[in-house]
Design a protein around this motif. Structure first.
Motif, PDB file in Angstrom:
ATOM      1  N   GLU A  43       0.831  -1.209   0.000  1.00  0.00           N
ATOM      2  CA  GLU A  43       0.000   0.000   0.000  1.00  0.00           C
ATOM      3  C   GLU A  43       0.860   1.250   0.000  1.00  0.00           C
ATOM      4  OE1 GLU A  43      -2.566   1.757   3.514  1.00  0.00           O
ATOM      5  OE2 GLU A  43      -3.833   0.388   2.377  1.00  0.00           O
ATOM      6  N   SER A  45       0.733   5.170   1.269  1.00  0.00           N
ATOM      7  CA  SER A  45       0.022   6.052   2.194  1.00  0.00           C
ATOM      8  C   SER A  45       0.527   7.474   1.989  1.00  0.00           C
ATOM      9  CB  SER A  45       0.261   5.623   3.641  1.00  0.00           C
ATOM     10  OG  SER A  45      -0.156   4.290   3.847  1.00  0.00           O
ATOM     11  N   GLY A 170      -4.878   6.239   1.509  1.00  0.00           N
ATOM     12  CA  GLY A 170      -4.157   4.983   1.348  1.00  0.00           C
ATOM     13  C   GLY A 170      -4.749   4.167   0.211  1.00  0.00           C
TER      14      GLY A 170
END
Length: 230
Positions: A43, A45, A170
């Motif tokens: 991910e 962010s 995110g």
């Protein structure tokens, strides 16, 4: 003193987590960190400078990941033509029957799509779907007269991004089983999409910070040179 987990200590030994890296370098560093016994999600962010409380500073959109998200997406289609929706890949499809099912507490789906004519009925459950981030929305590409296309795009790797009330954002960019090149290309596509989504009224530093991580790894900070142009 805060006790660090064994995996965090191992990650700190494998890379300098205090440094900032280019996207390519960060992906390379991530590849050196200890892996979990499952295929972790990667991910990105970001912390944005916008004020999400102002309607004209909301940042939201969708982006097609060049290599998909690596996630098996369960799609619910609200439509009067459930056969066509299921043929396109929807897990479940229908209208009144699906609305009743959701009202009964069923949420075994990841994304909901709908045809424009179905939305007048789907709005009955907006208070149920909305808080879970499952309400179909034209801006997210999940309300479309071409329901088959909407389903295909969601399953092919189209992901939605939306800034939260704390101006954080995110987005999943793939799995640790992806090659480094695939992750870099997905990350680049997302950064470009978020950059283009910069509100026209916003003045100031748009992206304040960014980092990437996997499900069970600490974050790896991206250098400001990777997003300063946005």
């Amino acid at each position: 003193m805060v006790k660090l987990s064994k995996k965090f200590r191992a990650a700190a030994e494998a890379a300098d987590l205090s440094k900032e890296y280019t996207i390519a370098e960060a992906v390379e560093v991530l590849g050196k960190l200890p892996k979990a016994n499952f295929d972790e999600t990667i991910e990105i962010s970001l912390k944005l400078g916008v004020d999400p409380r102002k309607g004209d500073e909301m940042v939201r959109g969708t982006v097609m990941l060049p290599h998909g998200s690596g996630k098996t997406v369960r799609v619910l289609a609200f439509t009067n033509d459930p056969e066509a929706a299921k043929a396109a890949g929807a897990t479940e499809a229908g209208l009144e029957d699906m609305i009743a099912k959701v009202q009964g507490g069923w949420f075994d789906f990841d994304v909901a799509v709908a045809t424009p004519d179905a939305m007048k009925d789907v709005r009955k459950i907006a208070r149920v779907l909305g808080p879970k981030g499952l309400m179909p929305n034209p801006k997210a590409g999940t309300v479309s007269p071409d329901i088959a296309k909407a389903i295909t795009e969601v399953m092919a790797g189209r992901v939605e991004y939306k800034v939260d009330k704390n101006a954080s954002l995110g987005v999943g960019v793939g799995k640790r089983s992806f090659t480094g090149e695939q992750v870099v290309e997905n990350l680049t596509a997302i950064m470009e999409a978020i950059g283009k989504a910069r509100p026209s009224v916003f003045k100031g530093r748009y992206i304040k910070s960014a980092s990437i991580s996997a499900t069970q790894t600490p974050g790896i900070k991206l250098a400001s040179t990777e997003y300063a142009k946005y």
